[in-house]
Design a protein around this motif. Structure first.
Motif, PDB file in Angstrom:
ATOM      1  N   HIS A 110       9.202   0.639  -1.584  1.00  0.00           N
ATOM      2  CA  HIS A 110       8.358  -0.553  -1.711  1.00  0.00           C
ATOM      3  C   HIS A 110       7.074  -0.404  -0.899  1.00  0.00           C
ATOM      4  CE1 HIS A 110       6.964  -4.691  -1.461  1.00  0.00           C
ATOM      5  NE2 HIS A 110       7.064  -4.619  -0.153  1.00  0.00           N
ATOM      6  N   GLN A 111       7.188   0.050   0.336  1.00  0.00           N
ATOM      7  CA  GLN A 111       6.018   0.195   1.179  1.00  0.00           C
ATOM      8  C   GLN A 111       5.041   1.225   0.606  1.00  0.00           C
ATOM      9  OE1 GLN A 111       5.023  -1.638   3.878  1.00  0.00           O
ATOM     10  NE2 GLN A 111       3.131  -0.471   3.552  1.00  0.00           N
ATOM     11  N   PHE A 112       5.575   2.339   0.121  1.00  0.00           N
ATOM     12  CA  PHE A 112       4.714   3.361  -0.473  1.00  0.00           C
ATOM     13  C   PHE A 112       3.999   2.817  -1.710  1.00  0.00           C
ATOM     14  CE2 PHE A 112       7.981   6.641   1.195  1.00  0.00           C
ATOM     15  CZ  PHE A 112       7.391   6.606   2.454  1.00  0.00           C
ATOM     16  N   ALA A 113       4.713   2.035  -2.509  1.00  0.00           N
ATOM     17  CA  ALA A 113       4.104   1.458  -3.705  1.00  0.00           C
ATOM     18  C   ALA A 113       2.979   0.497  -3.333  1.00  0.00           C
ATOM     19  CB  ALA A 113       5.165   0.739  -4.539  1.00  0.00           C
ATOM     20  N   ARG A 114       3.202  -0.304  -2.290  1.00  0.00           N
ATOM     21  CA  ARG A 114       2.160  -1.249  -1.862  1.00  0.00           C
ATOM     22  C   ARG A 114       0.935  -0.501  -1.339  1.00  0.00           C
ATOM     23  NH1 ARG A 114       2.117  -5.563  -4.121  1.00  0.00           N
ATOM     24  NH2 ARG A 114      -0.012  -5.042  -3.624  1.00  0.00           N
ATOM     25  N   THR A 115       1.159   0.579  -0.602  1.00  0.00           N
ATOM     26  CA  THR A 115       0.042   1.354  -0.068  1.00  0.00           C
ATOM     27  C   THR A 115      -0.740   2.012  -1.202  1.00  0.00           C
ATOM     28  OG1 THR A 115       1.361   1.816   1.903  1.00  0.00           O
ATOM     29  CG2 THR A 115      -0.619   3.120   1.608  1.00  0.00           C
ATOM     30  N   LEU A 116      -0.024   2.466  -2.235  1.00  0.00           N
ATOM     31  CA  LEU A 116      -0.705   3.026  -3.397  1.00  0.00           C
ATOM     32  C   LEU A 116      -1.598   1.993  -4.068  1.00  0.00           C
ATOM     33  CD1 LEU A 116       1.989   5.228  -5.220  1.00  0.00           C
ATOM     34  CD2 LEU A 116      -0.295   5.958  -4.529  1.00  0.00           C
ATOM     35  N   VAL A 117      -1.070   0.799  -4.246  1.00  0.00           N
ATOM     36  CA  VAL A 117      -1.840  -0.258  -4.910  1.00  0.00           C
ATOM     37  C   VAL A 117      -3.009  -0.721  -4.046  1.00  0.00           C
ATOM     38  CG1 VAL A 117      -1.737  -2.637  -5.757  1.00  0.00           C
ATOM     39  CG2 VAL A 117       0.111  -1.036  -6.293  1.00  0.00           C
ATOM     40  N   ASP A 118      -2.759  -0.906  -2.760  1.00  0.00           N
ATOM     41  CA  ASP A 118      -3.764  -1.490  -1.875  1.00  0.00           C
ATOM     42  C   ASP A 118      -4.809  -0.482  -1.404  1.00  0.00           C
ATOM     43  OD1 ASP A 118      -2.366  -3.855  -2.109  1.00  0.00           O
ATOM     44  OD2 ASP A 118      -1.228  -3.562  -0.251  1.00  0.00           O
ATOM     45  N   HIS A 119      -4.426   0.790  -1.271  1.00  0.00           N
ATOM     46  CA  HIS A 119      -5.345   1.761  -0.676  1.00  0.00           C
ATOM     47  C   HIS A 119      -5.504   3.054  -1.484  1.00  0.00           C
ATOM     48  CE1 HIS A 119      -5.316  -0.726   2.925  1.00  0.00           C
ATOM     49  NE2 HIS A 119      -3.986  -0.709   2.896  1.00  0.00           N
ATOM     50  N   GLY A 120      -4.694   3.212  -2.546  1.00  0.00           N
ATOM     51  CA  GLY A 120      -4.784   4.438  -3.327  1.00  0.00           C
ATOM     52  C   GLY A 120      -4.257   5.652  -2.603  1.00  0.00           C
ATOM     53  N   VAL A 121      -3.404   5.437  -1.601  1.00  0.00           N
ATOM     54  CA  VAL A 121      -2.830   6.514  -0.794  1.00  0.00           C
ATOM     55  C   VAL A 121      -1.314   6.417  -0.868  1.00  0.00           C
ATOM     56  CG1 VAL A 121      -2.569   7.459   1.534  1.00  0.00           C
ATOM     57  CG2 VAL A 121      -4.791   6.594   0.782  1.00  0.00           C
ATOM     58  N   TYR A 122      -0.653   7.571  -1.041  1.00  0.00           N
ATOM     59  CA  TYR A 122       0.796   7.575  -1.002  1.00  0.00           C
ATOM     60  C   TYR A 122       1.232   7.847   0.426  1.00  0.00           C
ATOM     61  CZ  TYR A 122       5.671   8.788  -1.865  1.00  0.00           C
ATOM     62  OH  TYR A 122       7.042   8.821  -1.841  1.00  0.00           O
ATOM     63  N   GLY A 123       1.691   6.801   1.104  1.00  0.00           N
ATOM     64  CA  GLY A 123       2.092   6.945   2.489  1.00  0.00           C
ATOM     65  C   GLY A 123       2.491   5.612   3.071  1.00  0.00           C
ATOM     66  N   TRP A 124       2.878   5.639   4.354  1.00  0.00           N
ATOM     67  CA  TRP A 124       3.257   4.411   5.038  1.00  0.00           C
ATOM     68  C   TRP A 124       2.060   3.479   5.196  1.00  0.00           C
ATOM     69  CZ3 TRP A 124       8.177   3.287   5.402  1.00  0.00           C
ATOM     70  CH2 TRP A 124       9.112   4.314   5.450  1.00  0.00           C
ATOM     71  N   SER A 125       0.890   4.067   5.337  1.00  0.00           N
ATOM     72  CA  SER A 125      -0.354   3.300   5.419  1.00  0.00           C
ATOM     73  C   SER A 125      -1.464   4.186   4.873  1.00  0.00           C
ATOM     74  CB  SER A 125      -0.652   2.900   6.868  1.00  0.00           C
ATOM     75  OG  SER A 125      -1.008   4.038   7.646  1.00  0.00           O
ATOM     76  N   ALA A 126      -2.668   3.629   4.813  1.00  0.00           N
ATOM     77  CA  ALA A 126      -3.805   4.405   4.314  1.00  0.00           C
ATOM     78  C   ALA A 126      -4.089   5.620   5.184  1.00  0.00           C
ATOM     79  CB  ALA A 126      -5.034   3.511   4.229  1.00  0.00           C
ATOM     80  N   LEU A 127      -3.673   5.555   6.442  1.00  0.00           N
ATOM     81  CA  LEU A 127      -3.930   6.657   7.375  1.00  0.00           C
ATOM     82  C   LEU A 127      -2.719   7.559   7.581  1.00  0.00           C
ATOM     83  CD1 LEU A 127      -5.935   4.640  10.086  1.00  0.00           C
ATOM     84  CD2 LEU A 127      -6.838   5.994   8.177  1.00  0.00           C
ATOM     85  N   GLU A 128      -1.623   7.275   6.873  1.00  0.00           N
ATOM     86  CA  GLU A 128      -0.390   8.061   7.041  1.00  0.00           C
ATOM     87  C   GLU A 128       0.121   8.567   5.698  1.00  0.00           C
ATOM     88  OE1 GLU A 128       2.259   6.181  10.420  1.00  0.00           O
ATOM     89  OE2 GLU A 128       1.457   4.581   9.152  1.00  0.00           O
ATOM     90  N   PRO A 129      -0.596   9.487   5.049  1.00  0.00           N
ATOM     91  CA  PRO A 129      -0.096  10.041   3.781  1.00  0.00           C
ATOM     92  C   PRO A 129       1.186  10.825   4.015  1.00  0.00           C
ATOM     93  CG  PRO A 129      -1.946  11.329   4.587  1.00  0.00           C
ATOM     94  CD  PRO A 129      -1.858  10.115   5.483  1.00  0.00           C
TER      95      PRO A 129
END
Length: 420
Positions: A47-66
């Motif tokens: 779920h968290q990875f999916a949200r980061t993909l949608v919100d930031h276009g990055v697969y990771g815990w956050s935009a800074l943690e691919p």
């Protein structure tokens, strides 16, 4: 193997097929209405990875943690649904689509490999399988992987159509499946081994087909491999968790299942961590062969001892609805069904052996795939969820046993219970 193919179109399907499809999908829809989705454990990560993909276009815990620790496919599919809704309705719809595919493709493959009535029996076993129903409300890779594995098998050595086109389609489907779980890579190899008993010429052809399929899988995975090269500096095919998983199942403190990673890997990158833990696992195996062999047995038992994960990952809402005793009852029902299917599958192998010889009992597609997924986790790490990719093949073999039990008395003397 000597098994006859039975090819049908939608219009040729018997009434029993449509009744079982209605029942199977109805049970899953009713479950979805009764139990809300609540991500826990790995589901929460997806779920968290999916949200980061949608919100930031990055697969990771956050935009800074691919990351590439988990395969991207499951989160990618879920992220697509999050483009339209913040709820988990899209997750349920995806799981229902996967459930539909599992039901229909299990029927098709069982009918192709054995007999039409075996297809109906396999479909019935899948339709009522508690754990497969429970996963309708779980955000996970299991149903997606099973459905896509079966979809590739639909095209693998398909008895109609252009053989090369079917082979390419199988490779393409399995290539997409690798984004869900990279263990699909060697499925064509496992299937090729089935033809070992059909002579060197036939095996050479199948081995070549398997090689083409593996190459196609790797080509389809190439974009993500290149992404990992850019992010981590190393061309990892899909995920970076092989080393950790291998270590979990092969170290002095291992009980064969999931365990926390050692503290010394905390500061390492994903690639460094995977390489370090892989080396540690190999060293343990070389220096402690007896313990490593014992762990193989422990993992085999751990893989098959229960089937409660579908209840555990729905447990919060289930407990609110039916209480602790109800949850325990659901676990007992799910595990009891698993034991029946497991016994049925082994009996199905015996039935095949009695009809077609001992080699046919072991060298057939459902046994080969069941064996592949079992061997993989016996070597690496085992939990009950990891036997789920084998579910349709276990159901098909159990259906063979049921077919022999229920229909053999009606078979005229000298005629086989399912076509050879």
């Amino acid at each position: 193997m000597g098994m006859k193919s039975h090819v049908t179109t939608w219009s040729d399907l018997p009434g029993g097929f449509w009744k079982l499809l209605l029942i199977g999908m109805g049970l899953r829809i009713l479950w979805a209405f009764a139990i809300p989705v609540l991500p826990v454990s790995d589901s929460l990560a997806y779920h968290q990875f999916a949200r980061t993909l949608v919100d930031h276009g990055v697969y990771g815990w956050s935009a800074l943690e691919p990351t590439a620790y988990w395969a991207v496919g499951t989160s990618g599919l879920v992220a697509f649904t999050y483009l339209f809704t913040d709820s988990y309705v899209g997750v349920v719809i995806l799981n229902l689509i996967a459930g539909f595919m599992i039901l229909t493709l299990s029927h098709h493959l069982a009918a192709r490999w054995f007999a039409p009535r075996v297809g109906l029996l396999a479909m019935a076993l899948v339709a009522f399988w508690p754990n497969l129903i429970f996963f309708t409300t779980i955000l996970s890779s299991e149903l997606f992987f099973i459905a896509m594995t079966l979809a590739g098998l639909f095209f693998w050595q398909r008895p109609v159509g252009n053989p090369m086109a079917n082979l390419i389609l199988a490779g393409l489907v399995w290539g997409l499946t690798s984004y869900i779980r990279p263990v699909i890579l060697l499925v064509p190899v496992a299937l090729a081994l089935v033809d070992l008993v059909r002579g060197p010429r036939r095996f050479a052809v199948t081995a070549m087909e398997a090689g083409i399929a593996v190459l196609l899988i790797m080509l389809i995975a190439m974009p993500w491999t290149m992404r990992n090269q850019q992010v981590f500096g190393t061309p990892v095919m899909i995920s970076t968790n092989f080393g950790p998983n291998l270590w979990m199942g092969n170290n002095p403190a291992s009980n064969g299942g999931y365990m926390e990673l050692p503290p010394e890997v905390g500061p390492m990158s994903e690639i460094e961590r995977s390489d370090y833990l892989k080396a540690e696992a190999k060293q343990f195996t070389i220096e402690n062969p007896g313990a490593a062999i014992r762990l193989l047995g422990v993992k085999l038992v751990k893989l098959n001892i229960r089937e409660t994960i579908g209840v555990v990952w729905n447990e919060v809402h289930l407990r609110d609805m039916i209480g602790d005793r109800g949850v325990l009852g659901a676990k007992l029902i799910a595990t009891g069904y698993w034991y029946l299917l497991l016994a049925g599958a082994l009996t199905g192998m015996v039935a095949i052996g009695r009809r077609q010889g001992i080699t046919a009992a072991f060298f057939n597609p459902p046994v080969a795939l069941w064996g592949y997924f079992t061997a993989l986790h016996v070597v690496v790490v085992a939990e009950d969820r990891y036997h789920m990719p084998s579910a349709p093949f276990i159901a098909i073999l159990a259906a063979v046993a049921l077919h022999a039990l229920l229909l053999q008395p009606r078979t005229p003397p000298g005629k086989k219970a399912f076509p050879a």
